[in-house]
Design an enzyme around this catalytic site. Structure first.
Site, short mmCIF file in Angstrom:
data_model
loop_
_atom_site.label_atom_id
_atom_site.label_comp_id
_atom_site.label_asym_id
_atom_site.label_seq_id
_atom_site.Cartn_x
_atom_site.Cartn_y
_atom_site.Cartn_z
N ARG A 92 40.25 44.01 83.12
CA ARG A 92 40.63 44.64 84.37
C ARG A 92 41.61 45.47 84.57
NH1 ARG A 92 39.08 39.39 85.76
NH2 ARG A 92 36.92 39.38 86.85
N ASP A 152 36.93 34.36 92.57
CA ASP A 152 36.88 33.32 91.58
C ASP A 152 37.12 31.98 92.27
OD1 ASP A 152 38.46 35.47 89.47
OD2 ASP A 152 39.13 35.87 91.36
N ARG A 155 33.56 31.06 92.86
CA ARG A 155 33.02 30.43 91.54
C ARG A 155 33.51 28.93 91.08
NH1 ARG A 155 34.67 36.17 88.66
NH2 ARG A 155 32.33 37.13 88.76
N HIS A 179 43.66 38.61 89.89
CA HIS A 179 42.16 38.28 89.70
C HIS A 179 41.87 38.85 88.29
CE1 HIS A 179 37.90 38.92 90.19
NE2 HIS A 179 37.86 40.03 90.44
#
Length: 317
Positions: A92, A152, A155, A179
């Site tokens: 990212r 996250d 999850r 993140h």
């Protein structure tokens, strides 16, 4: 005042994430009006038609239209999903340079419209681009929010629920930090119905507790890479997370969600947007919630802050 702006939302960027967010917003009846903006006007207009054909079956008659940046002037919320996508094998943080230039242009045009609502950012790297949006817009910090670790955390709670045979809603656990690869699973305060998760893990005889925790945390961290490898990008989960944040804002819910918020002394850090639990309402981020961390978790969080600051530093010298 933000309260007088109604529930109009403008979505900028109707790629996989943006169009999934629009679909989720329509299905949940979160806003009164949804305006879609994208450089690919033909595709975006197609999305508008397609979504409008589903209004009959939605919980409310949401007004959905294609628009321009001038339409942001009376929006309560502007959600940015535009930008370069993460490619297979790309982190990212490698997206920073490409998306920083895109965001300067987008935020400038939104602010030129007279916009005075709340920004919600989804584009990666989300912590760095949320900070950039705050800088470019000049808005108060509480009115610039990133999706942070909302996905996250989802999850994490899903995997823990699967592991222990309970619904994710009954699992109370957070992922904080970037993140990305330096995110932190907060095991020290994680619990199910008030019972610490470590106690649950200890019940599994013959299984290494520390190894199990490490395995779950790695599954959460690496989920995006696995999904990207399988189908090119992630979009359903983050779209649902963005919808949850939008609902918290527009319905003034005072709910705690793990978003990217600006730290001003919280967790002993300053001048960085990063994923942390925060109270979200009609004003945006009301408060950052400083959950207790173990010494090891503090060290990991410090490293996460350092990683973000190092990546964005060249842009703000």
């Amino acid at each position: 005042m933000i309260e007088s702006r109604g529930n109009k939302v403008v979505l900028i960027g109707t790629g996989a994430v943006g169009s999934s967010y629009a679909f989720s917003m329509l299905n949940q009846g979160v806003c009164d009006e949804l305006v879609l903006i994208d450089l690919n006007e033909q595709k975006s207009m197609g999305d508008v038609m397609d979504l409008n054909h589903g209004v009959l079956y939605a919980p409310t008659s949401t007004k959905i239209s294609f628009g321009k940046y001038k339409d942001c002037f009376d929006a309560a919320l502007v959600v940015i999903c535009a930008g370069a996508n993460q490619k297979p094998g790309e982190t990212r943080l490698e997206l920073v340079e490409k998306n920083m230039a895109i965001f300067k242009n987008i935020v400038g045009q939104v602010m030129d419209s007279g916009f005075d609502g709340i920004f919600l950012i989804a584009t990666n790297p989300v912590d760095i681009l949320t900070y950039a949006t705050w800088k470019f817009s000049g808005l108060p910090k509480e009115r610039v929010i990133g999706s942070g670790t909302i996905l996250d955390t989802a999850r994490f709670r899903y995997l823990l629920g699967e592991n222990f045979g309970v619904a994710p809603h009954s699992v109370h656990a957070s992922i904080i930090g970037e993140h990305g690869d330096t995110e932190v699973a907060v095991w020290s305060s994680a619990n199910i119905a008030g019972i610490p998760l470590k106690d649950y893990l200890a019940k599994d005889e013959g299984e290494d507790q520390e190894e199990k925790m490490k395995e779950i945390a790695e599954q959460v961290r690496d989920a995006a890479y696995e999904i990207i490898e399988a189908k090119g990008s992630t979009y359903y989960g983050i779209a649902m997370g963005l919808t949850r944040i939008s609902r918290a804002i527009l319905q003034n819910q005072d709910v705690v969600l793990t978003v990217s918020a600006l730290l001003e002394g919280e967790f002993s850090h300053n001048d960085v947007y990063i994923g942390v639990p925060a109270v979200i309402n009609r004003q945006g981020v009301r408060d950052v919630v400083e959950i207790p961390l173990s010494e090891h978790e503090k060290e990991l969080f410090d490293h996460s802050v350092h990683t973000i600051k190092k990546a964005q530093e060249p842009f703000w010298k």
